[in-house]
Design an enzyme around this catalytic site. Structure first.
Site, PDB file in Angstrom:
ATOM      1  N   LYS A 232       4.165   8.714   9.092  1.00 30.33           N
ATOM      2  CA  LYS A 232       3.920   8.079  10.393  1.00 30.33           C
ATOM      3  C   LYS A 232       4.893   8.543  11.497  1.00 30.33           C
ATOM      4  O   LYS A 232       4.716   9.624  12.014  1.00 30.33           O
ATOM      5  CB  LYS A 232       3.854   6.562  10.215  1.00 30.33           C
ATOM      6  CG  LYS A 232       2.686   6.226   9.251  1.00 30.33           C
ATOM      7  CD  LYS A 232       2.200   4.819   9.216  1.00 30.33           C
ATOM      8  CE  LYS A 232       0.900   4.767   8.402  1.00 30.33           C
ATOM      9  NZ  LYS A 232       0.922   3.944   7.223  1.00 30.33           N
TER      10      LYS A 232
ATOM     11  N   ASP B  58       9.313   2.766  -0.056  1.00 28.67           N
ATOM     12  CA  ASP B  58       8.257   3.390   0.736  1.00 28.67           C
ATOM     13  C   ASP B  58       8.433   2.928   2.187  1.00 28.67           C
ATOM     14  O   ASP B  58       8.031   1.834   2.558  1.00 28.67           O
ATOM     15  CB  ASP B  58       6.886   2.987   0.180  1.00 28.67           C
ATOM     16  CG  ASP B  58       5.744   3.671   0.934  1.00 28.67           C
ATOM     17  OD1 ASP B  58       6.028   4.356   1.939  1.00 28.67           O
ATOM     18  OD2 ASP B  58       4.579   3.509   0.522  1.00 28.67           O
TER      19      ASP B  58
ATOM     20  N   TYR C 150       0.856  -1.193   0.000  1.00 30.90           N
ATOM     21  CA  TYR C 150       0.000   0.000   0.000  1.00 30.90           C
ATOM     22  C   TYR C 150       0.888   1.238   0.000  1.00 30.90           C
ATOM     23  O   TYR C 150       1.879   1.294   0.739  1.00 30.90           O
ATOM     24  CB  TYR C 150      -0.885  -0.004   1.245  1.00 30.90           C
ATOM     25  CG  TYR C 150      -1.797   1.198   1.371  1.00 30.90           C
ATOM     26  CD1 TYR C 150      -2.880   1.383   0.514  1.00 30.90           C
ATOM     27  CD2 TYR C 150      -1.578   2.148   2.364  1.00 30.90           C
ATOM     28  CE1 TYR C 150      -3.722   2.486   0.642  1.00 30.90           C
ATOM     29  CE2 TYR C 150      -2.420   3.258   2.491  1.00 30.90           C
ATOM     30  CZ  TYR C 150      -3.483   3.414   1.632  1.00 30.90           C
ATOM     31  OH  TYR C 150      -4.317   4.509   1.770  1.00 30.90           O
TER      32      TYR C 150
END
Ligand SMILES: *Cc1c(COP(=O)(O)O)cnc(C)c1O
Length: 432
Positions: free
Chosen positions: A269, A241, A146
């Site tokens: 995050k 990522d 994702y």
């Protein structure tokens, strides 16, 4: 769970009237486990408290950012101090510089960095930059990884191996899908086949170097090494990522540990300490193409926001000053050994993937190495397990395909309480 979640149910019913599905991000609605979500009133350390007065040990940790747990005193203090100095300037401030310096010191491949407001913005912008830099349109991603919800990423593999991808959501033009190729994670053949067919047209490969969005899947290092080599051979940029793995796996990124240097890295995050932050960075010659030093446009009204920068900086400072990664590894080991013992005792042959402070218990006997093995899980059984866990005051992500996170605020006692609940929940969920 001491109290019935009556207030939560009532508020959720109200929320569904004014918000699609009652939430601001889909997985929060608990649909995958067939329950109503609990509304959170407050959170402290390893615990969250719902509006009906129940307390839970939290393994969601806001889906990864809260590696120090909730409301860590140094983060709270940094935020209060920053707020008193104004919440946004729309002009350069020192905290942006300090966070940029701290990140680029910790992750050597990041020579220059641009702050944005979410992981989605980071990956979307990194791909735009890669396309501009290479003059190519296609990108390659891996099934089950994702990278946020930008149009280019909501694409899954088509029916044939070498056909273009198909959108996973309505509203994405077919033209976008044609430019996103999809290969299988941890599968060298799949990677080579795609490159033999499309290599010279591929601007970038984007990959989670440790996959955290189909449950946790640890990569074969040879897979990532081959990825580095093949992208170099074809003049394709490699984007790691590390929105989850950045500052989760070590003080730096997962790339530090395996000694592979991507061209670009996306972060989010943890670097925002619980505030909305993303970032992309990498090779200077590529990053210099970003406006205003270069011609690739990308901007943000609140980018580099002083509150967000303060929370991120404070988080990195606490992480640097304490050896939390060793502690987190040990806690993770303790929990994982405990669950393995329970599985053995109950005769359950399930896959428990783990790395440091991250783990996923898959309800399947298959070794989970990619999307198709992950989805062999018995999600109905997982839902039953989940319901009991929640009742026992343990808050796991409400989906089989999300990672559980341990924070530095989790204690041995928390883990022991969790193991007791897991034992009971596994037992009850296998009674029929
Ligand atoms: C969470 C996540 C994103 C998206 O970040 P948002 O801040 O939710 O937009 C991108 N990539 C990975 C690997 C993620 O885990």
């Amino acid at each position: 769970m001491v109290n019935e979640i009556l207030k939560s149910k009532q508020r959720f019913a109200e929320a569904r009237k004014v918000m699609p599905g009652g939430v601001n991000s889909p997985v929060r609605a608990f649909k995958a486990v067939g329950l109503d979500p609990v509304f959170i009133d407050r959170a402290q350390g390893s615990r969250i408290y719902d509006i009906d007065g129940n307390s839970y040990i939290d393994y969601v940790c806001s889906w990864g950012p809260l590696i120090l747990g909730h409301a860590h005193p140094e983060i709270v203090q940094a935020l209060c101090q920053a707020a008193e100095r104004g919440s946004s300037y729309g002009a350069p401030c020192e905290k942006e510089l300090e966070l940029a310096q701290a990140i680029s010191e910790a992750i050597p491949s990041i020579e220059q960095i641009r702050m944005v407001n979410s992981g989605t913005e980071a990956t979307m912008s990194a791909v735009r930059l890669a396309r501009a830099f290479t003059g190519r349109d296609k990108i390659l991603k891996f099934e089950g990884c994702y990278h946020g919800h930008a149009d280019s990423f909501l694409i899954k593999a088509g029916s044939g191996l070498l056909t273009a991808g198909v959108p996973t959501s309505p509203g994405i033009p077919r033209d976008y899908a044609q430019n996103t190729l999809v290969a299988e994670y941890n599968n060298l053949d799949s990677l080579q086949t795609v490159f033999e067919e499309w290599g010279p047209d591929i601007a970038a490969v984007i990959v989670e170097p440790i996959a955290g969005n189909m449950g946790l899947i640890v990569p074969d290092t040879v897979f990532l090494m081959e990825l580095r080599k093949i992208t170099e051979d074809y003049g394709t940029l490699l984007i790691f990522d590390e929105v989850i793995s950045g500052f989760r796996t070590c003080y730096g990124a997962y790339q530090n540990l395996i000694d592979i240097k991507p061209d670009l890295t996306t972060l989010g995050k943890i670097i925002g300490g619980g505030l909305p932050v993303g970032a992309y960075g990498g090779r200077r010659d590529i990053m210099e193409r970003v406006a205003p030093s270069g011609d690739v446009y990308q901007a943000g009204t609140l980018s580099g926001n002083p509150l967000a920068m303060a929370a991120g900086l404070a988080t990195l400072k606490v992480l640097r000053d304490n050896d939390y990664y060793t502690d987190l590894h040990e806690l993770g080991q303790y929990l994982v050994r405990g669950i393995e013992e329970i599985l053995r005792t109950q005769g359950l042959d399930y896959s428990l993937n783990h790395w440091g402070s991250m783990f996923s218990l898959f309800f399947t006997p298959e070794a989970v190495r990619n999307y198709s093995t992950a989805t062999s899980s018995d999600t109905l059984r997982f839902s039953k397990f989940y319901r009991v866990l929640l009742e026992e005051g343990i808050y796991f992500p409400p989906s089989q395909f999300e990672v559980c996170f341990i924070s530095a605020a989790h204690s041995r006692e928390d883990i022991e309480q969790t193991l007791q609940a897991v034992e009971k929940a596994l037992y009850i969920s296998h009674l029929d």
